[in-house]
Design an enzyme around this catalytic site. Structure first.
Site, PDB file in Angstrom:
ATOM      1  N   LYS A 259     -35.196 -20.530  30.156  1.00 57.41           N
ATOM      2  CA  LYS A 259     -34.424 -20.182  28.957  1.00 57.41           C
ATOM      3  C   LYS A 259     -32.943 -19.972  29.255  1.00 57.41           C
ATOM      4  O   LYS A 259     -32.138 -19.865  28.335  1.00 57.41           O
ATOM      5  CB  LYS A 259     -34.997 -18.912  28.323  1.00 57.41           C
ATOM      6  CG  LYS A 259     -36.367 -19.088  27.696  1.00 57.41           C
ATOM      7  CD  LYS A 259     -36.816 -17.795  27.029  1.00 57.41           C
ATOM      8  CE  LYS A 259     -38.165 -17.963  26.351  1.00 57.41           C
ATOM      9  NZ  LYS A 259     -38.624 -16.703  25.707  1.00 57.41           N
TER      10      LYS A 259
ATOM     11  N   ASP B 296     -41.810 -10.989  35.639  1.00 53.42           N
ATOM     12  CA  ASP B 296     -42.345 -10.269  34.484  1.00 53.42           C
ATOM     13  C   ASP B 296     -42.853  -8.929  35.001  1.00 53.42           C
ATOM     14  O   ASP B 296     -43.749  -8.887  35.847  1.00 53.42           O
ATOM     15  CB  ASP B 296     -43.491 -11.069  33.850  1.00 53.42           C
ATOM     16  CG  ASP B 296     -44.029 -10.430  32.569  1.00 53.42           C
ATOM     17  OD1 ASP B 296     -43.795  -9.220  32.356  1.00 53.42           O
ATOM     18  OD2 ASP B 296     -44.684 -11.133  31.792  1.00 53.42           O
TER      19      ASP B 296
ATOM     20  N   THR C 265     -26.915  -3.814  21.120  1.00 53.57           N
ATOM     21  CA  THR C 265     -27.616  -4.868  21.850  1.00 53.57           C
ATOM     22  C   THR C 265     -28.542  -5.592  20.881  1.00 53.57           C
ATOM     23  O   THR C 265     -28.580  -5.289  19.683  1.00 53.57           O
ATOM     24  CB  THR C 265     -28.459  -4.282  22.998  1.00 53.57           C
ATOM     25  OG1 THR C 265     -29.558  -3.536  22.441  1.00 53.57           O
ATOM     26  CG2 THR C 265     -27.626  -3.369  23.889  1.00 53.57           C
TER      27      THR C 265
ATOM     28  N   ASN D 252     -34.500  -1.628  34.147  1.00 58.29           N
ATOM     29  CA  ASN D 252     -33.905  -1.702  32.821  1.00 58.29           C
ATOM     30  C   ASN D 252     -34.803  -2.397  31.794  1.00 58.29           C
ATOM     31  O   ASN D 252     -34.698  -2.128  30.603  1.00 58.29           O
ATOM     32  CB  ASN D 252     -32.563  -2.434  32.909  1.00 58.29           C
ATOM     33  CG  ASN D 252     -32.030  -2.841  31.549  1.00 58.29           C
ATOM     34  OD1 ASN D 252     -31.560  -2.009  30.780  1.00 58.29           O
ATOM     35  ND2 ASN D 252     -32.125  -4.134  31.235  1.00 58.29           N
TER      36      ASN D 252
ATOM     37  N   ILE E 116     -31.732  -5.816  39.064  1.00 62.63           N
ATOM     38  CA  ILE E 116     -31.770  -5.277  37.702  1.00 62.63           C
ATOM     39  C   ILE E 116     -32.841  -6.011  36.914  1.00 62.63           C
ATOM     40  O   ILE E 116     -32.740  -7.223  36.692  1.00 62.63           O
ATOM     41  CB  ILE E 116     -30.414  -5.448  36.991  1.00 62.63           C
ATOM     42  CG1 ILE E 116     -29.283  -4.859  37.817  1.00 62.63           C
ATOM     43  CG2 ILE E 116     -30.458  -4.833  35.598  1.00 62.63           C
ATOM     44  CD1 ILE E 116     -27.905  -5.330  37.391  1.00 62.63           C
TER      45      ILE E 116
ATOM     46  N   TYR F 174     -42.492   4.399  21.230  1.00 61.60           N
ATOM     47  CA  TYR F 174     -41.343   4.121  22.097  1.00 61.60           C
ATOM     48  C   TYR F 174     -40.904   5.408  22.802  1.00 61.60           C
ATOM     49  O   TYR F 174     -40.694   5.431  24.019  1.00 61.60           O
ATOM     50  CB  TYR F 174     -40.197   3.543  21.271  1.00 61.60           C
ATOM     51  CG  TYR F 174     -38.952   3.238  22.091  1.00 61.60           C
ATOM     52  CD1 TYR F 174     -38.907   2.113  22.910  1.00 61.60           C
ATOM     53  CD2 TYR F 174     -37.839   4.076  22.047  1.00 61.60           C
ATOM     54  CE1 TYR F 174     -37.778   1.832  23.674  1.00 61.60           C
ATOM     55  CE2 TYR F 174     -36.710   3.809  22.802  1.00 61.60           C
ATOM     56  CZ  TYR F 174     -36.685   2.678  23.605  1.00 61.60           C
ATOM     57  OH  TYR F 174     -35.566   2.409  24.366  1.00 61.60           O
TER      58      TYR F 174
ATOM     59  N   LYS G 205     -40.969   6.098  27.001  1.00 64.24           N
ATOM     60  CA  LYS G 205     -39.770   6.467  27.755  1.00 64.24           C
ATOM     61  C   LYS G 205     -39.864   7.901  28.287  1.00 64.24           C
ATOM     62  O   LYS G 205     -39.378   8.197  29.391  1.00 64.24           O
ATOM     63  CB  LYS G 205     -38.528   6.303  26.879  1.00 64.24           C
ATOM     64  CG  LYS G 205     -38.206   4.849  26.531  1.00 64.24           C
ATOM     65  CD  LYS G 205     -37.855   4.041  27.776  1.00 64.24           C
ATOM     66  CE  LYS G 205     -37.285   2.682  27.429  1.00 64.24           C
ATOM     67  NZ  LYS G 205     -36.866   1.926  28.637  1.00 64.24           N
TER      68      LYS G 205
END
Length: 269
Positions: A39, A52, A179, A79, A8, A144, A148
Site C-alpha cells: 500500500k 501486523d 489524524t 504506537n 515504531i 477503547y 488503553k
C-alpha cells in the site's frame, strides 16, 4: 556517538509517521511498520517493515530483519492502535476482541520480541502510546478506554520486572490529535430503533469534532524525543490540550460521581 535504532509500530500514517519523520530529522535510524508494504510503494520518509502486531510470525520476521540490518533495537514505540465506538451492549464481541488484540496484546507481542535483544544490550526503551481516554471510562468509547487503560497498567508491571536489565518502560498518553483515526475506527452502527440512538449519535459527533480540531501530532513526536533523551523516564506522560490533561487532575481529586457528572455534561448526556 552511535545513532540509536528506533522501531515504531503503525508508522505509515498519523502519529506514528509524525514520530518517525521527527526522529529521523534528529539523527535517529528509524524503522516504521505497516501491515501491508504494497500500500506504500512510494514511502520514502524512513524505512518501513511489514508487520501486523496481531501476528507473531510477522513480528518475528520483521525484528529478525531489523537486527540483521542494524544489529540492535534501542527504542520501541508501540504506537499501532485502532479506535472503536458504540454502545457496549450493541458492539459485536468480535470487534471488542479485535480492539484488544491490537491495542493491548499487540504491544505485549512487540515487547516480548525485542526484550531479549535489549537484555543482551543491557539497554533499551519501550514507549507505549496509550491515551488520555485510558484513564477513564468514556461513554460510547468504553472499549477503547479499557484497552488503553489495560496497557497503562501492564506497563507499570513491566517496568518493575525489567528494571535490572537496563530496560525502561513508559507510557505516553496523547489527547485528541488531528489524524485519520476516526476514519479507521470501528463504529457500531446507529440503529433506528435502538434506545441508544440519539445519545450515541450526538456523542459520536462530539468525538469526531474533537479529532478534526485536534492539535498537530508533531507535539507527540516532540514528547517522544524528550522521553528518549531522559535518563530515567517517568511511569506516565501525557501530551495534549490543557483541558484534556487537566481532566486527569480533576479525576484524581474529585469524588467519582462529581467527575462522572462532568463527563455527562461534556458529552451532553
Amino acid at each position: 556517538m552511535e545513532r540509536k535504532v528506533v522501531l515504531i509500530t503503525g508508522g505509515s500514517s498519523g502519529i506514528g509517521k509524525s514520530i518517525g519523520i521527527y526522529l529521523k530529522s534528529k539523527g535517529f535510524i528509524v524503522y516504521g511498520t505497516t501491515r501491508s508494504l504494497a500500500k506504500y510503494p512510494n514511502f520514502s520518509e524512513f524505512n518501513l517493515l511489514e508487520l501486523d502486531v496481531r501476528n507473531t510470525a510477522t513480528i518475528e520476521k520483521a525484528i529478525a530483519t531489523l537486527i540483521e540490518k542494524e544489529g540492535s533495537v534501542d527504542v520501541l514505540v508501540n504506537n499501532a492502535g485502532i479506535g472503536i465506538t458504540g454502545p457496549i451492549e450493541e458492539t459485536p464481541h468480535d470487534e471488542i476482541l479485535k480492539t484488544f488484540e491490537t491495542n493491548f496484546h499487540g504491544p505485549l507481542h512487540m515487547a516480548k520480541a525485542v526484550l531479549p535483544y535489549m537484555r543482551k544490550q543491557k539497554a533499551g526503551l519501550i514507549i507505549n502510546i496509550t491515551s488520555i481516554a485510558g484513564y477513564m471510562g468514556l461513554p460510547y468509547r468504553g472499549i477503547y478506554s479499557a484497552s488503553k487503560g489495560a496497557l497503562e497498567i501492564v506497563t507499570e508491571a513491566l517496568r518493575m520486572e525489567t528494571k535490572d536489565f537496563g530496560v525502561h518502560f513508559t507510557n505516553l498518553a496523547p489527547g485528541d490529535f488531528a489524524t485519520n483515526i476516526a476514519s479507521g475506527r470501528y463504529h457500531a452502527p446507529i440503529v433506528d430503533n435502538s434506545p441508544y440512538k440519539k445519545p450515541y449519535a450526538n456523542t459520536l459527533k462530539i468525538m469526531n469534532d474533537h479529532v478534526d480540531s485536534g492539535q498537530d501530532p508533531i507535539k507527540v513526536a516532540e514528547k517522544v524525543f524528550e522521553i528518549i533523551n531522559t535518563k530515567n523516564p517517568k511511569v506516565h506522560y501525557t501530551v495534549g490540550e490543557f483541558l484534556q490533561q487537566f481532566s486527569l487532575f480533576l479525576k484524581r481529586i474529585l469524588p467519582d460521581k462529581m467527575y462522572e457528572k462532568l463527563l455527562l455534561n461534556h458529552y451532553k448526556l
